[in-house]
Design a protein around this motif. Structure first.
Motif, short mmCIF file in Angstrom:
data_model
loop_
_atom_site.label_atom_id
_atom_site.label_comp_id
_atom_site.label_asym_id
_atom_site.label_seq_id
_atom_site.Cartn_x
_atom_site.Cartn_y
_atom_site.Cartn_z
N HIS A 8 0.83 -1.20 0.00
CA HIS A 8 0.00 0.00 0.00
C HIS A 8 0.86 1.25 0.00
O HIS A 8 2.06 1.21 0.30
CB HIS A 8 -0.98 0.03 1.18
CG HIS A 8 -0.33 0.00 2.53
ND1 HIS A 8 -0.09 -1.17 3.22
CD2 HIS A 8 0.14 0.99 3.32
CE1 HIS A 8 0.49 -0.88 4.38
NE2 HIS A 8 0.66 0.42 4.45
N GLU A 55 -3.89 3.82 1.50
CA GLU A 55 -4.41 3.93 2.86
C GLU A 55 -4.40 5.40 3.27
O GLU A 55 -3.35 6.05 3.20
CB GLU A 55 -3.55 3.12 3.84
CG GLU A 55 -3.75 1.62 3.70
CD GLU A 55 -3.05 0.81 4.78
OE1 GLU A 55 -3.16 -0.42 4.75
OE2 GLU A 55 -2.38 1.41 5.66
N HIS A 79 4.07 7.08 3.86
CA HIS A 79 5.01 5.99 3.63
C HIS A 79 4.56 5.10 2.48
O HIS A 79 3.41 5.15 2.06
CB HIS A 79 5.21 5.15 4.90
CG HIS A 79 4.00 4.42 5.40
ND1 HIS A 79 3.14 4.95 6.34
CD2 HIS A 79 3.49 3.20 5.08
CE1 HIS A 79 2.17 4.08 6.58
NE2 HIS A 79 2.34 3.00 5.83
N GLU A 129 7.73 1.00 4.87
CA GLU A 129 7.18 -0.03 5.76
C GLU A 129 7.33 -1.39 5.10
O GLU A 129 7.12 -1.53 3.90
CB GLU A 129 5.70 0.27 6.00
CG GLU A 129 4.99 -0.75 6.88
CD GLU A 129 3.48 -0.47 7.02
OE1 GLU A 129 2.95 0.35 6.26
OE2 GLU A 129 2.86 -1.08 7.89
ZN ZN Z 1 1.31 1.27 6.16
#
Ligand code: ZN
Length: 138
Positions: A8, A55, A79, A129
């Motif tokens: 994501h 997200e 991120h 991430e």
């Molecule tokens: Zn994330």
């Protein structure tokens, strides 16, 4: 770490309702779910954009990581997340290479995934991430 894909892309927003108005109503992207992740201090809206997700992250408080991010930099790209098959060995490998990690042991993120953040100083300026999905779904 095995094959990687963009799991994501996360965008920090101050007002989730307002952001969702753009993404779902104006842009026409499908909202999959909204989840509160207390451990990360965020409310997460997951949007379906084909083979990956966007997200939207709304901070639960001003002193959460995303709250501090917005206070310092304003809304924006927060991120990028890469899905990995084995996050523990991935972390060990990066540590062995001298890469600067924010999480040296995995935490639990949205959907029960194991996650760890790599410091922007080691990634070309983007918070990265790593995420290993929980076993029950892809
Ligand atoms: Zn994330």
């Amino acid at each position: 770490m095995g094959n990687k894909r963009v799991d994501h892309i996360a965008v920090a927003v101050a007002d989730l309702e307002k952001a969702l108005q753009f993404y779902t109503e104006q842009l026409g992207v499908e909202l999959l779910e909204i989840e509160t992740v207390e451990e990360q201090g965020v409310k997460v809206a997951k949007l379906n954009v084909g083979n990956t997700h966007i997200e939207l992250l709304e901070p639960l408080s001003e002193d959460s990581p995303v709250g501090r991010f917005i206070a310092k930099k304003g809304e924006g790209l927060h991120h990028i997340c890469l899905g990995v098959e084995d996050i523990e060995s991935g972390i060990e490998n990066l540590k062995g290479c001298g890469v600067r990690l924010i999480d040296e042991t995995p935490k639990i993120g949205a959907g029960g995934a194991k996650i760890a953040f790599v410091h922007p100083k080691s990634t070309g300026g983007v918070l990265l991430e790593l995420s290993q999905p929980s076993g029950d779904h892809h």
